[in-house]
Design an enzyme around this catalytic site. Sequence first.
Site, PDB file in Angstrom:
ATOM      1  N   ASP A  68      -3.343 -10.597  -2.262  1.00 20.99           N
ATOM      2  CA  ASP A  68      -3.649  -9.823  -0.774  1.00 20.99           C
ATOM      3  C   ASP A  68      -5.107  -9.307  -1.017  1.00 20.99           C
ATOM      4  O   ASP A  68      -5.606  -8.801  -2.163  1.00 20.99           O
ATOM      5  CB  ASP A  68      -2.789  -8.696  -0.412  1.00 20.99           C
ATOM      6  CG  ASP A  68      -3.162  -7.958   0.937  1.00 20.99           C
ATOM      7  OD1 ASP A  68      -2.379  -8.608   1.658  1.00 20.99           O
ATOM      8  OD2 ASP A  68      -3.977  -7.562   1.120  1.00 20.99           O
ATOM      9  N   ASP A  84      -4.627 -12.901   3.668  1.00 22.41           N
ATOM     10  CA  ASP A  84      -5.951 -12.214   4.354  1.00 22.41           C
ATOM     11  C   ASP A  84      -7.179 -12.409   3.319  1.00 22.41           C
ATOM     12  O   ASP A  84      -8.144 -11.946   3.466  1.00 22.41           O
ATOM     13  CB  ASP A  84      -5.939 -10.669   4.634  1.00 22.41           C
ATOM     14  CG  ASP A  84      -5.133  -9.786   3.560  1.00 22.41           C
ATOM     15  OD1 ASP A  84      -4.640 -10.492   2.495  1.00 22.41           O
ATOM     16  OD2 ASP A  84      -4.702  -8.899   3.770  1.00 22.41           O
ATOM     17  N   HIS A 113       0.832  -1.293   0.250  1.00 24.64           N
ATOM     18  CA  HIS A 113      -0.153  -0.015   0.015  1.00 24.64           C
ATOM     19  C   HIS A 113       0.885   1.285  -0.021  1.00 24.64           C
ATOM     20  O   HIS A 113       0.218   2.449  -0.361  1.00 24.64           O
ATOM     21  CB  HIS A 113      -1.032   0.238   1.231  1.00 24.64           C
ATOM     22  CG  HIS A 113      -1.825  -1.253   1.172  1.00 24.64           C
ATOM     23  ND1 HIS A 113      -2.878  -1.296  -0.007  1.00 24.64           N
ATOM     24  CD2 HIS A 113      -2.251  -1.863   2.363  1.00 24.64           C
ATOM     25  CE1 HIS A 113      -3.438  -2.362   0.530  1.00 24.64           C
ATOM     26  NE2 HIS A 113      -3.200  -2.832   1.582  1.00 24.64           N
ATOM     27  N   HIS A 133      -6.699  -6.817  -0.092  1.00 23.51           N
ATOM     28  CA  HIS A 133      -6.826  -5.350  -0.361  1.00 23.51           C
ATOM     29  C   HIS A 133      -5.924  -4.884  -1.651  1.00 23.51           C
ATOM     30  O   HIS A 133      -4.949  -5.646  -1.897  1.00 23.51           O
ATOM     31  CB  HIS A 133      -6.212  -4.729   0.696  1.00 23.51           C
ATOM     32  CG  HIS A 133      -6.890  -5.022   2.188  1.00 23.51           C
ATOM     33  ND1 HIS A 133      -6.336  -5.918   3.026  1.00 23.51           N
ATOM     34  CD2 HIS A 133      -8.226  -4.747   2.714  1.00 23.51           C
ATOM     35  CE1 HIS A 133      -7.115  -5.915   4.106  1.00 23.51           C
ATOM     36  NE2 HIS A 133      -8.255  -5.361   3.752  1.00 23.51           N
TER      37      HIS A 133
END
Length: 379
Positions: free
Chosen positions: A189, A281, A153, A191
Amino acid sequence: MASAASQSLSSDNLIHVFWDEGMLKHDTGRGVFDTGIDPGFLDVLEKHPENSDRVKNMLSILKRGPISPFISWHHGRPAHISELSSFHTQEYVNELIEADRNGGKELCGGTFLNPGSWDAALLAAGSTLSAMKHIIDGHGKIAYALVRPPGHHAQPTQADGYCFLNNAGLAVQLALDGGCRKVVVLDIDVHYGNGTAEGFYHSDKVLTISLHMNHGSWGPSHPQGGTVEELGEGEGFGYNLNIPLPNGTGDKGYGYAMQHLVVPAIEKFEPDMMVLVVGQDSSAFDPNGRQCLTMEGYREIGRTIRGMANKYSNGRLLIVQEGGYHVTYSAYCLHATLEGVLNVSDPLLSDPIAYYPEDQSFPTKVIEAIKDHFFKMIS
């Protein structure tokens, strides 16, 4: 263990893991989930989801689990400040140095640079760079950077989502500087890998692919939406493929996306280096995601990306650790992913959960729509 021992232990079938204990010193604290807030009426405050326990279990399962004969261990190292400018602006790096010098800072929601965090972030970045250099220099085909804090990120100019330095982005730039013509980054991931995408958004030398839940932007630190419309800009148009999957997408949905969208995109691009950005995740039991992958889903993704690496990058594959917040199941899913990368004939480790119901019909429709949109736009 007999199943593992029966496999070939040639250098091409070893995973070179880069790790340093210093990364455990990044203390993210306790509070209500990732806020660091004590409301005063809870007797038990939970650890921040990005805590050292999750990585301790990943470390131990690789050392003592059935996959351990396939692992070759290497010491990580801290990145030099000068190395960070290949992805991040000097102004942003200076901001991090100053925050560390002043005893820490919450850089954005849930993202705490505490005493020890900067040293850990430098270790994560340097260890990932070392893993990529190990591959580029011909010392091994497959390397895994077991690192924290995570990085995908982190954008060139700001922190986001528990991330300070973009470990994968730095490694991709090292590969390009080291002679690689084209690099694929596949981020699984849960996200959106917004930071990595942002860093190469104007480049036609890096194809960034992200499979993520459809969470959209979550504020100023994460302005990107992860939508199908974000295709790159300028020379980079058509080289950012976002695959926002409906909540509840599981093994079959991810498998469909891999075979019908990811693989064709990689085949069209023809990379000479592969990077797999892994976050557990996306699993069915993660507190920070809403997807339903099980060990078999991760195992199949590992097999697919290894097949692409064998076909296009002479087997060269860097794996970079990101999220994954269920302290137990994340370790199991990591084990399964690496089993797939190794192409073991039978699972080495059984799934303690084993089964999760899945309706594939809606994700399949969404994936077909994304596929039609992407290839129409870039044709």
